[in-house]
Motif scaffolding. Structure first.
Motif, PDB file in Angstrom:
ATOM      1  N   UNK A 230       0.776  33.758  38.043  1.00  0.00           N
ATOM      2  CA  UNK A 230       0.796  32.906  39.239  1.00  0.00           C
ATOM      3  C   UNK A 230       1.763  31.778  38.964  1.00  0.00           C
ATOM      4  N   UNK A 231       2.424  31.303  39.988  1.00  0.00           N
ATOM      5  CA  UNK A 231       3.500  30.337  39.764  1.00  0.00           C
ATOM      6  C   UNK A 231       2.994  28.897  39.759  1.00  0.00           C
ATOM      7  N   UNK A 232       3.486  28.135  38.789  1.00  0.00           N
ATOM      8  CA  UNK A 232       3.233  26.707  38.675  1.00  0.00           C
ATOM      9  C   UNK A 232       4.577  26.010  38.833  1.00  0.00           C
ATOM     10  N   UNK A 233       4.752  25.345  39.978  1.00  0.00           N
ATOM     11  CA  UNK A 233       6.055  24.720  40.271  1.00  0.00           C
ATOM     12  C   UNK A 233       7.202  25.728  40.151  1.00  0.00           C
ATOM     13  N   UNK A 234       6.919  26.973  40.534  1.00  0.00           N
ATOM     14  CA  UNK A 234       7.957  27.993  40.516  1.00  0.00           C
ATOM     15  C   UNK A 234       8.062  28.765  39.221  1.00  0.00           C
ATOM     16  N   UNK A 235       7.338  28.356  38.191  1.00  0.00           N
ATOM     17  CA  UNK A 235       7.386  29.037  36.888  1.00  0.00           C
ATOM     18  C   UNK A 235       6.141  29.898  36.713  1.00  0.00           C
ATOM     19  N   UNK A 236       6.299  31.200  36.428  1.00  0.00           N
ATOM     20  CA  UNK A 236       5.131  32.073  36.268  1.00  0.00           C
ATOM     21  C   UNK A 236       4.244  31.668  35.083  1.00  0.00           C
ATOM     22  N   UNK A 237       2.962  31.525  35.344  1.00  0.00           N
ATOM     23  CA  UNK A 237       1.970  31.302  34.309  1.00  0.00           C
ATOM     24  C   UNK A 237       1.314  32.641  34.014  1.00  0.00           C
ATOM     25  N   UNK A 238       1.495  33.130  32.792  1.00  0.00           N
ATOM     26  CA  UNK A 238       1.031  34.466  32.406  1.00  0.00           C
ATOM     27  C   UNK A 238      -0.162  34.320  31.458  1.00  0.00           C
ATOM     28  N   UNK A 239      -1.353  34.254  32.024  1.00  0.00           N
ATOM     29  CA  UNK A 239      -2.547  34.047  31.213  1.00  0.00           C
ATOM     30  C   UNK A 239      -2.949  35.284  30.421  1.00  0.00           C
ATOM     31  N   UNK A 240      -2.429  36.444  30.789  1.00  0.00           N
ATOM     32  CA  UNK A 240      -2.797  37.683  30.096  1.00  0.00           C
ATOM     33  C   UNK A 240      -1.665  38.191  29.212  1.00  0.00           C
TER      34      UNK A 240
END
Length: 414
Positions: A230-240
């Motif tokens: 999911x994007x945070x300020x346009x940057x993908x956050x990859x929790x997995x």
């Protein structure tokens, strides 16, 4: 003769020095950095009100106010020991031993390192180092980066890097291990991030975050967390996805990652390499309290405050007469709260020094109330259960040190 030595020229130290000096005390501030300001000088963000918090301007304001109050500020001075000799504190520094009846330790915080293979390559740095190079030294840390570690500090500095035109491609977690702790567990990271969900950019995300606070919804959400993130300020956050290794020969060339299950365990056969020319490791912050430990001040481990913190009262006293603390050494919070705590410490020192008359008590009480108000107004907390952590410390203080008769007895027995 110096009345007060302040160790640390950050927001807490400068605010404390200003308050002490305005109360008629002679104050010296020492700091190992080349100029005053501490972590303030790296901060730049927009607040919920729409106003910009410019740490460089705020630190300059404090610096100028301290100079107006005739505070002696010495930059580039390191402290390596702190000890009490009768009624005076000896502060051993790189410019010799300084003495004063009162010391304010405002040493701030440090970053937790998360070691992984390749972390010594040029181009790998802590997230805080990236902040300082970008906002203080105006150095571009790279063109295509990856952040390893997902926490409030990482997201705040991500925004600052983006404002400077620096592109961060992805945020991944560190590999789950005893060294990474909860930072490598997707569900634990998700839980910590939900405490800042009210800052999400859309109403839909803010609404969805409320459901995610339910254990069943959160566990289900982690199982079906999108691989693209999911994007945070346009940057993908990859929790997995977890970082296994930083790769490169003479400098950073990329990060080798692998998919994980919902518990953070590596899924074999899923490894891939993301290209990057810089990597930021974001392990979070902990109180930088070694000097207080060297002085003999007792400590307590309180996770809600960020780790081991020196015993202290709500008026910033420690059990050691003449030693006071303020700012992130007492628990990780914002620069505004650090300044307010410094003000408390300044009034508390002035009171112990017999300055300010009866008015000092009211000023001290008002400054304590101000910290409570600022804490309630804070948009985010680095450690969400900070109120609980503070209560633990103050309850401990009441149990151990609030009874003068018991203290006197214990001193005799000692």
């Amino acid at each position: 003769m110096i009345d007060v030595i302040v160790i640390g020229a950050g927001p807490a130290g400068l605010a404390g020095a200003i308050t002490c000096a305005s109360s008629g005390l002679k104050v010296m501030v020492i700091d190992e950095f080349i100029k005053p300001g501490g972590r303030l000088i790296g901060q730049l963000h927009q607040e919920l009100s729409g106003e910009w918090w410019n740490g460089i301007k705020e630190s300059e304001r404090l610096h100028q106010e301290a100079l107006k109050q005739s505070v002696d500020i010495r930059s580039g001075v390191s402290v390596y020991n702190l000890e009490k000799d009768d009624d005076l504190w000896n502060v051993h520094t790189s410019i010799g031993t300084l003495t004063a009846p009162f010391v304010l330790a405002a040493t701030g915080a440090a970053e937790y390192p998360i070691p992984l293979p390749g972390w010594t390559l040029p181009g790998v740095m802590s997230i805080g180092a990236a902040q300082v190079m970008t906002n203080v030294h105006r150095v571009q840390v790279g063109k295509k980066g990856i952040i390893i570690g997902a926490n409030i500090l990482a997201f705040a500095i991500l925004n600052e890097l983006q404002l400077a035109g620096i592109h961060v491609n992805r945020i991944v977690l560190p590999e789950k291990s005893p060294l990474s702790g909860k930072a490598g567990e997707p569900e634990e990271v998700m839980k910590s991030l939900l405490n800042a969900a009210h800052l999400a950019p859309s109403p839909l995300l803010r609404m969805g975050s409320r459901f995610m606070k339910n254990d069943w919804f959160r566990k289900t959400g982690m199982r079906f967390f999108p691989k693209s993130g999911v994007k945070v300020n346009g940057t993908p956050l990859l929790l997995r996805k977890a970082a296994l290794e930083v790769i490169g020969t003479e400098q950073v060339e990329g990060v080798r990652v692998a998919d994980t299950d919902a518990n953070g365990n590596i899924i074999p056969g899923t490894e891939t390499v993301y290209e990057a020319d810089f990597v930021c490791i974001a392990g979070g912050l902990y109180p930088l309290a070694e000097l207080a430990a060297v002085s003999g001040c007792p400590f307590q481990y309180i996770p809600e405050l960020g780790g081991h913190v020196p015993h202290h009262s709500e008026t910033m006293e420690t059990p050691l007469e003449g030693l006071f603390v303020a700012g992130n050494i007492t628990g990780i919070e914002s620069g505004k709260i650090a300044m307010a705590q410094g003000t408390i410490a300044g009034y508390s020192i002035a009171k112990h020094a017999g300055k300010g008359g009866t008015a000092i008590v009211e000023q001290l009480n008002q400054s304590v109330k101000n910290v409570h108000l600022l804490r309630k107004q804070a948009a985010i907390q680095f450690y969400p259960d900070i109120e609980s952590g503070r209560r633990k410390m103050y309850d401990l203080w009441e149990q151990l040190y609030a009874n003068p008769a018991r203290l006197h007895t214990e001193e005799k027995l000692g």
